[in-house]
Design an enzyme around this catalytic site. Structure first.
Site, PDB file in Angstrom:
ATOM      1  N   LYS A  15       0.829  -1.219   0.000  1.00  0.00           N
ATOM      2  CA  LYS A  15       0.000   0.000   0.000  1.00  0.00           C
ATOM      3  C   LYS A  15       0.855   1.257   0.000  1.00  0.00           C
ATOM      4  O   LYS A  15       0.519   2.245  -0.657  1.00  0.00           O
ATOM      5  CB  LYS A  15      -0.920   0.019   1.228  1.00  0.00           C
ATOM      6  N   LYS A  39      -2.887   8.625   7.282  1.00  0.00           N
ATOM      7  CA  LYS A  39      -2.791   7.226   7.689  1.00  0.00           C
ATOM      8  C   LYS A  39      -3.922   7.010   8.671  1.00  0.00           C
ATOM      9  O   LYS A  39      -3.965   7.631   9.733  1.00  0.00           O
ATOM     10  CB  LYS A  39      -1.438   6.965   8.340  1.00  0.00           C
ATOM     11  N   GLY A 109      -3.765  -3.314   6.787  1.00  0.00           N
ATOM     12  CA  GLY A 109      -4.148  -4.696   6.563  1.00  0.00           C
ATOM     13  C   GLY A 109      -5.080  -4.859   5.373  1.00  0.00           C
ATOM     14  O   GLY A 109      -5.078  -4.067   4.432  1.00  0.00           O
TER      15      GLY A 109
END
Length: 224
Positions: A15, A39, A109
């Site tokens: 990512k 983030k 994730g």
């Protein structure tokens, strides 16, 4: 809503390199427009230093929540005796949206990753109406992971913009086609594959990163 969530099928899918490429592309082709990077929440060592060192103050970046242990957020928060105040994250996103033309949000994730004891990343993406890109690493098992993540996204009604295939190591065109066959993935998921991110050894080469994103004809960040 001027936001794009970069999610993935799992941890270590790439990512950060894809997000870096999107930032480099935006700054090269839309230099007059403001870009923010968020983030969603960070567990363990983060990428803030990476982004700050690479873009040197040219990027408005925030990380509303940080936890020390490199674990799923609810587990990491429990270890510290802390809560996960999603309202804080939501308000930080709203503030960033007000000041920036586009906000890129790097997830954590896979889409099934828990962000609280009750909600997954897919739940959050749906509830906050975030257009989402799914990063899929080019490796054995990628097809089943992609099908599972997109099935979850459909169940939760996530607004999926498409799939990015990401090479974590040097791959030939034949390897990419065998490990992540685009036609098969699109047939199984009804989700478009927007592009392939090749392995780039020097992830600080912003021109090369930007040129990769520019080669994806379906990517139109300016229209988000």
């Amino acid at each position: 809503m001027n936001s794009l969530l970069i999610a993935a099928t799992d941890t270590d899918a790439g990512k950060t390199v894809v997000t870096t490429g999107l930032v480099a592309y935006w700054q090269k082709y839309y230099p007059s427009k403001a870009l923010g990077l968020m983030k969603l929440m960070q567990t363990g060592q983060g990428d803030r230093e990476w982004y700050e060192g690479l873009f040197q103050g040219q990027l408005e970046m925030i990380t509303p929540l940080q936890y020390q242990a490199p674990l799923a957020p609810p587990v990491a928060a429990d270890l510290e005796g802390r809560d996960i105040p999603l309202g804080t994250v939501w308000q930080a996103l709203l503030n960033l949206q007000k000041s920036q033309d586009l906000v890129l949000i790097e997830g954590l994730g896979g889409l099934g990753c828990p962000v609280t004891h009750e909600l997954t990343l897919a739940d959050l993406a749906a509830q906050w109406r975030l257009k989402t890109l799914l990063v899929v690493p080019v490796k054995l098992g990628a097809i089943s992971q992609t099908v599972a993540n997109i099935a979850l996204a459909e169940q939760k009604k996530v607004n999926l913009g498409g799939i990015i295939l990401n090479c974590l190591e040097p791959r030939t065109e034949t390897e990419i086609e065998q490990l992540t066959p685009i036609d098969l993935i699109q047939s199984l998921t009804n989700c478009p594959v927007l592009g392939v991110f090749p392995f780039i050894e020097d992830r600080r080469d912003l021109d090369k990163l930007a040129s990769v994103v520019a080669s994806w004809p379906e990517i139109k960040l300016s229209s988000i």
